[in-house]
Design a protein around this motif. Structure first.
Motif, PDB file in Angstrom:
ATOM      1  N   GLY A 178       0.808  -1.212   0.000  1.00 23.32           N
ATOM      2  CA  GLY A 178       0.000   0.000   0.000  1.00 23.32           C
ATOM      3  C   GLY A 178       0.839   1.259   0.000  1.00 23.32           C
ATOM      4  O   GLY A 178       0.349   2.356   0.241  1.00 23.32           O
ATOM      5  N   LYS A 199      -3.235   0.097  -3.537  1.00 23.24           N
ATOM      6  CA  LYS A 199      -4.053  -0.611  -2.556  1.00 23.24           C
ATOM      7  C   LYS A 199      -5.509  -0.568  -2.975  1.00 23.24           C
ATOM      8  O   LYS A 199      -5.947   0.315  -3.716  1.00 23.24           O
ATOM      9  N   ARG A 213      -2.745  -4.486   1.277  1.00 19.03           N
ATOM     10  CA  ARG A 213      -1.642  -3.695   1.825  1.00 19.03           C
ATOM     11  C   ARG A 213      -0.589  -4.539   2.527  1.00 19.03           C
ATOM     12  O   ARG A 213       0.495  -4.051   2.837  1.00 19.03           O
TER      13      ARG A 213
END
Length: 240
Positions: A178, A199, A213
Motif C-alpha cells: 500500500g 491498494k 496492503r
C-alpha cells in the motif's frame, strides 16, 4: 470487508467469502505474535477459501519453517491457496513451497483448476512471481473455458494489463504494501486519482484487481498512513 460484483460469477458462488493475506515478511521486522494474531483473525472471519499472495519470508531461510507452521493453522471451508513472491525466491522458494504443501496449503505455480461447488465452477489459478521472471499467465489459464469466470492470484499487480487481455475477471495481489509509508493522498492536487494502484479495488476494462496492503514491512519496520490489512472479499454474482 469489500464486496466485489462479478458478471460471470455463478449464482452458486454468490456471497463466497475469500480472506486474503499478503506480504507477511516473517523475518527480523515481523514477530510471530503479529502473524499468529493475523491467523486467528482470519479464522474468525470463517472464509470459504484463504488466498495468500506472496512474500512470506525475508532475509533468512530460518524463518521459512515457523512461517509455514503458523500459516498452516489457517482454516477455510474449501482450503488455503498460495502463490510465491519475489522475496520468497530471493530466500528459498523450493523450501517454502515444500513446507507449505506439507501444511496442506495448495501452492499454485503457473497453474489452475476448476473450482467446483454445488454443480457450478470457476477457474482458480495462480502465477509465479513477475519480478524474478517466472510468471507464465498463459500456462496458468491453460484448461480454462473462454466463457467461465477466472480468479487469479498474482503477487505483483503489474500483471493487470496482461490479465485484462486474457479476460481474467478478478486478480488478488499484494507486493506494494500500500506504499508502506503513505504521505501523499490517493488523489493529486488537481483531484485526479493517482495512476498507480497501490491498494484496494481497481479495474481495467472488465478485469478487477484487489491489492492488499500486506502485514509486514521491508527496508524499515515502519508503516505510516497505511496500516496492515486482512481482506475479507465477498464475491457477488451479477445475477443476484
Amino acid at each position: 470487508h469489500t464486496r466485489i460484483q462479478l458478471d460471470r460469477l455463478p449464482k452458486a458462488f454468490d456471497g463466497f467469502r475469500v480472506v486474503q493475506l499478503s506480504d507477511v515478511h516473517h523475518g527480523p521486522f515481523s514477530s510471530t505474535e503479529q502473524i499468529e494474531q493475523a491467523v486467528e483473525t482470519a479464522n474468525r472471519l470463517k472464509p470459504d477459501i484463504v488466498a495468500l499472495t506472496g512474500d512470506y519470508i525475508s532475509k533468512e531461510r530460518q524463518y521459512a519453517a515457523p512461517c509455514a507452521e503458523m500459516l498452516g493453522r489457517l482454516k477455510a471451508r474449501y482450503g488455503v491457496y498460495a502463490v510465491l513472491g519475489n522475496h520468497d525466491h530471493w530466500v528459498d522458494a523450493p523450501l517454502l513451497t515444500d513446507l507449505f504443501r506439507a501444511e496442506g496449503i495448495t501452492v499454485l505455480i503457473n497453474e489452475g483448476m476448476h473450482f467446483e461447488k454445488d454443480g457450478a465452477a470457476f477457474w482458480l489459478c495462480g502465477v509465479d512471481d513477475t519480478m524474478v521472471g517466472l510468471e507464465d499467465l498463459s500456462l496458468a489459464l491453460a484448461g480454462a473455458r473462454s466463457d467461465e469466470m477466472k480468479l487469479l492470484l498474482a503477487h505483483n499487480p503489474v500483471v493487470l494489463r496482461r490479465a485484462a487481455r486474457a479476460s481474467v475477471d478478478l486478480i488478488l495481489s499484494g507486493h506494494t504494501h500500500g506504499g508502506q509509508v503513505a504521505i501523499r493522498g490517493e488523489r493529486s492536487a488537481s483531484g485526479k486519482v493517482r495512476r498507480r494502484l497501490l491498494k484496494g479495488l481497481g479495474r481495467q476494462g472488465n478485469t478487477q484487481i484487489y491489492v492488499n496492503r500486506g502485514l509486514g514491512t521491508v527496508v524499515l519496520p515502519i508503516r505510516y498512513g497505511c496500516p496492515p490489512e486482512i481482506s475479507l472479499l465477498e464475491l457477488r454474482s451479477a445475477s443476484d
